[in-house]
Design a protein around this motif. Structure first.
Motif, PDB file in Angstrom:
ATOM      1  N   ARG A  66      69.471  21.848  29.932  1.00 62.01           N
ATOM      2  CA  ARG A  66      69.796  21.253  31.228  1.00 62.01           C
ATOM      3  C   ARG A  66      68.539  21.124  32.093  1.00 62.01           C
ATOM      4  N   ILE A  67      67.766  22.186  32.186  1.00 57.64           N
ATOM      5  CA  ILE A  67      66.547  22.158  33.002  1.00 57.64           C
ATOM      6  C   ILE A  67      65.535  21.180  32.412  1.00 57.64           C
ATOM      7  N   ASN A  70      66.639  17.571  32.885  1.00 61.71           N
ATOM      8  CA  ASN A  70      66.557  17.188  34.294  1.00 61.71           C
ATOM      9  C   ASN A  70      65.120  16.928  34.709  1.00 61.71           C
ATOM     10  N   SER A  74      63.918  13.182  35.629  1.00 61.28           N
ATOM     11  CA  SER A  74      63.372  13.012  36.982  1.00 61.28           C
ATOM     12  C   SER A  74      61.959  12.449  36.935  1.00 61.28           C
ATOM     13  N   LEU A 124      69.105   8.890  30.184  1.00 63.94           N
ATOM     14  CA  LEU A 124      70.356   9.617  29.985  1.00 63.94           C
ATOM     15  C   LEU A 124      70.882   9.438  28.566  1.00 63.94           C
ATOM     16  N   LEU A 145      74.402  17.938  30.780  1.00 64.02           N
ATOM     17  CA  LEU A 145      74.076  16.713  31.513  1.00 64.02           C
ATOM     18  C   LEU A 145      74.856  16.557  32.815  1.00 64.02           C
TER      19      LEU A 145
END
Length: 176
Positions: A66-67, A70, A74, A124, A145
């Motif tokens: 997840r981290i 992300n 980003s 994504l 996600l």
């Protein structure tokens, strides 16, 4: 737990699951330098967030994905690369880094076409395919996600359908 024990636990978990960081960096970087920078940025964010990691709520690998995703997504959005230079297509040599340095066999045309297809997906969808190919459950993918399981299933189905169409075209082109 002392600060030193906390740091040692983090370092141990990071080392154990380092392949996740490298896989994500390979999928979201254009060059070796960009990959190194992204690995570093992901590692920093993992450390900053480690104090909030709750092993009762999620497996470390799920939290780490997840981290890492992300941070990578980003960064990709922030950089807003032009279509021409947006991403380096995923090539077999990228996966050598992920596999712990062991060389892998030269990919056939279909595998190369699949790498190219994945490299062209938006951030994504690239994350979805990465997690799907890692045999993560739809539940875990949704958790990583931050989307619903239904959305995961729908998106993966659409990506697979699109990939089948491209792969059929790629195989026809290669054999022609």
């Amino acid at each position: 737990m002392t600060a030193r024990q906390h740091q040692q636990r983090f370092e141990s978990l990071l080392h154990e699951h380092r392949g996740i960081v490298f896989k994500v960096a390979c999928l979201y970087s254009r060059s070796a330098t960009d990959r190194e920078d992204l690995v570093q940025e992901i590692s920093v964010q993992l450390w900053r967030s480690f104090g909030g990691y709750d092993e009762a709520r999620a497996k470390f690998s799920t939290w780490m994905y997840r981290i890492a995703l992300n941070v990578a997504i980003s960064q990709a959005r922030r950089e807003r690369w032009s279509e021409a230079s947006r991403f380096e297509p995923l090539e077999a040599h990228h996966l050598e880094t992920v596999g712990g340095g062991e060389p892998i066999a030269e990919p056939d045309e279909r595998l190369q076409a699949m790498y190219t297809f994945i490299g062209q997906l938006d951030p994504l969808n690239r994350a979805l395919i990465l997690l799907y190919l890692e045999d993560r459950s739809y539940t875990e993918i949704a958790e990583i996600l931050g989307i619903s399981e239904t959305n995961v299933a729908t998106k993966i189905s659409r990506i697979k359908q699109k990939m089948r169409g491209r792969m059929t075209g790629a195989v026809t082109t290669v054999r022609a």
